[in-house]
Design a protein around this motif. Structure first.
Motif, mmCIF file in Angstrom:
data_model
loop_
_atom_site.group_PDB
_atom_site.id
_atom_site.type_symbol
_atom_site.label_atom_id
_atom_site.label_comp_id
_atom_site.label_asym_id
_atom_site.label_seq_id
_atom_site.Cartn_x
_atom_site.Cartn_y
_atom_site.Cartn_z
ATOM 1 N N HIS A 66 32.319 93.983 78.752
ATOM 2 C CA HIS A 66 32.201 94.467 77.379
ATOM 3 C C HIS A 66 32.772 93.458 76.373
ATOM 4 O O HIS A 66 33.134 93.829 75.257
ATOM 5 C CB HIS A 66 32.894 95.823 77.180
ATOM 6 N N MET A 67 32.888 92.214 76.778
ATOM 7 C CA MET A 67 33.568 91.233 75.913
ATOM 8 C C MET A 67 32.581 90.489 75.027
ATOM 9 O O MET A 67 31.408 90.341 75.335
ATOM 10 C CB MET A 67 34.347 90.234 76.780
ATOM 11 N N TRP A 68 33.122 89.992 73.904
ATOM 12 C CA TRP A 68 32.321 89.182 72.990
ATOM 13 C C TRP A 68 31.994 87.849 73.654
ATOM 14 O O TRP A 68 32.863 87.205 74.237
ATOM 15 C CB TRP A 68 33.096 88.935 71.692
ATOM 16 N N HIS A 69 30.749 87.458 73.510
ATOM 17 C CA HIS A 69 30.316 86.186 74.098
ATOM 18 C C HIS A 69 29.248 85.568 73.219
ATOM 19 O O HIS A 69 28.529 86.256 72.498
ATOM 20 C CB HIS A 69 29.758 86.427 75.506
ATOM 21 N N ARG A 70 29.157 84.265 73.288
ATOM 22 C CA ARG A 70 28.085 83.569 72.583
ATOM 23 C C ARG A 70 26.780 83.778 73.335
ATOM 24 O O ARG A 70 26.769 83.899 74.551
ATOM 25 C CB ARG A 70 28.383 82.081 72.511
ATOM 26 N N GLU A 71 25.702 83.794 72.576
ATOM 27 C CA GLU A 71 24.395 83.859 73.195
ATOM 28 C C GLU A 71 23.682 82.547 72.888
ATOM 29 O O GLU A 71 23.735 82.053 71.774
ATOM 30 C CB GLU A 71 23.637 85.071 72.668
ATOM 31 N N GLY A 72 23.052 82.005 73.918
ATOM 32 C CA GLY A 72 22.538 80.637 73.835
ATOM 33 C C GLY A 72 21.697 80.324 72.616
ATOM 34 O O GLY A 72 21.837 79.260 72.024
ATOM 35 N N TRP A 73 20.867 81.286 72.197
ATOM 36 C CA TRP A 73 19.942 80.986 71.107
ATOM 37 C C TRP A 73 20.661 80.748 69.790
ATOM 38 O O TRP A 73 20.116 80.172 68.865
ATOM 39 C CB TRP A 73 18.945 82.139 70.940
ATOM 40 N N ASN A 74 21.885 81.194 69.654
ATOM 41 C CA ASN A 74 22.528 81.130 68.350
ATOM 42 C C ASN A 74 23.098 79.750 68.027
ATOM 43 O O ASN A 74 23.384 79.452 66.871
ATOM 44 C CB ASN A 74 23.645 82.171 68.270
ATOM 45 N N GLY A 75 23.269 78.902 69.017
ATOM 46 C CA GLY A 75 23.747 77.555 68.746
ATOM 47 C C GLY A 75 25.124 77.540 68.110
ATOM 48 O O GLY A 75 25.988 78.352 68.461
ATOM 49 N N ASP A 76 25.322 76.635 67.179
ATOM 50 C CA ASP A 76 26.653 76.408 66.615
ATOM 51 C C ASP A 76 26.896 77.142 65.308
ATOM 52 O O ASP A 76 27.852 76.842 64.603
ATOM 53 C CB ASP A 76 26.865 74.912 66.386
ATOM 54 N N GLY A 77 26.042 78.053 64.953
ATOM 55 C CA GLY A 77 26.283 78.788 63.729
ATOM 56 C C GLY A 77 25.694 78.107 62.509
ATOM 57 O O GLY A 77 25.001 77.101 62.607
ATOM 58 N N THR A 78 25.992 78.694 61.334
ATOM 59 C CA THR A 78 25.391 78.250 60.085
ATOM 60 C C THR A 78 26.481 77.955 59.064
ATOM 61 O O THR A 78 27.347 78.782 58.827
ATOM 62 C CB THR A 78 24.456 79.357 59.544
ATOM 63 N N GLU A 79 26.419 76.762 58.472
ATOM 64 C CA GLU A 79 27.400 76.373 57.453
ATOM 65 C C GLU A 79 26.787 76.475 56.072
ATOM 66 O O GLU A 79 25.652 76.060 55.851
ATOM 67 C CB GLU A 79 27.877 74.942 57.705
ATOM 68 N N PHE A 80 27.540 77.045 55.148
ATOM 69 C CA PHE A 80 27.137 77.077 53.738
ATOM 70 C C PHE A 80 28.402 76.902 52.904
ATOM 71 O O PHE A 80 29.300 77.754 52.953
ATOM 72 C CB PHE A 80 26.444 78.397 53.400
ATOM 73 N N GLY A 81 28.477 75.804 52.161
ATOM 74 C CA GLY A 81 29.703 75.528 51.412
ATOM 75 C C GLY A 81 30.886 75.442 52.360
ATOM 76 O O GLY A 81 30.843 74.743 53.371
ATOM 77 N N ASP A 82 31.934 76.206 52.047
ATOM 78 C CA ASP A 82 33.131 76.195 52.897
ATOM 79 C C ASP A 82 33.046 77.212 54.031
ATOM 80 O O ASP A 82 34.015 77.414 54.755
ATOM 81 C CB ASP A 82 34.370 76.509 52.047
#
Ligand code: ZN
Length: 245
Positions: A66-82
């Motif tokens: 039941h733990m939080w985990h990354r899912e492969g499709w999401n990659g490294d996330g999204t940056e906007f400004g700070d």
């Protein structure tokens, strides 16, 4: 025979290290080795999940832990400004042999701000992050379905690009900024890295529900319920996201 002996030794060493780690569980100082609604960085959540898998084995670990985990499709996330938004998922489905439908939760974390949101679907989490990080995104023009958005892949068609660059404000034509596109009823997922600037391509259906902070909808109240591993009857969110198991 030497190779066999080496392999055996390596295996025994792993087993000993695992036994050792199990014996010293109370010394674990990372994120909880189970479901949590508290704020942790994606790295902390990842380290905890890796430790859980080391202790318990990785087979079926999403469902069992039941733990939080990354899912492969999401990659490294999204940056906007700070800001930098990253998505993790958790599976709250009941153990095998128990009654009850499964449940998936999505969490979006903005580590620079120590901000996070937990929602019942990816889209809701993505929308909440944009409310947090990209003020004014809900006023962006919606690219109509009559314009072909892509010819295949992530690259926008010339026509779509022209339509957007002529209508979107300059300050929204920057790295990480989203676009909003009109979708068919079966294609309403917000897709990361699909805006011309590496941000989200958001489905127009996002505008049909109010911003999370202002919302008093049943969906939001439901989201704020305390966690129960076996969801009550009538809770029909299907288990899914089996892409990277
Ligand atoms: Zn932020």
């Amino acid at each position: 025979m030497t190779e066999h002996t080496d392999g055996q030794l390596a295996f025994d060493f792993d087993a000993m290290a695992r036994e050792d780690a199990r014996a010293r569980l109370d010394e674990w100082e990372g994120a909880p080795l189970g479901f949590t609604r508290d704020y942790f960085t994606p790295t902390q959540l990842n380290e905890a999940f890796e430790h859980w898998k080391f202790l318990n084995g990785s087979l079926g670990s999403w469902k069992r832990s039941h733990m939080w985990h990354r899912e492969g499709w999401n990659g490294d996330g999204t940056e906007f400004g700070d800001h930098r938004g990253e998505i993790v998922g958790a599976e709250l489905g009941p153990e095998d042999g128990h009654e009850g439908p499964g449940g998936m939760l999505t969490q979006m974390i903005c580590e620079p701000c120590e901000w996070h949101v937990i929602a019942e679907d990816d889209n809701a989490a993505v929308e909440a992050w944009h409310d947090h990080a990209v003020p004014g995104w809900r006023e962006l023009p919606v690219l109509p379905a009559t314009i072909r958005v892509r010819d295949g892949g992530a690259t926008l068609s010339k026509l779509a690009m022209k339509w957007i660059t002529e209508r979107y404000p300059q300050h929204m034509q920057v790295p990480g900024a989203p676009i909003i596109t009109e979708r068919s009823p079966h294609g309403t997922r917000h897709v990361h890295h699909y805006s011309p600037w590496g941000g989200y391509d958001i489905s127009h259906t996002a505008l049909e529900r109010p911003a999370l902070a202002e919302s008093t909808s049943p969906a939001l109240r439901r989201e704020l319920r305390p966690f129960t591993p076996a969801s009550p009857a009538g809770h029909t969110r299907p288990a899914g996201h089996d892409l990277t198991r």
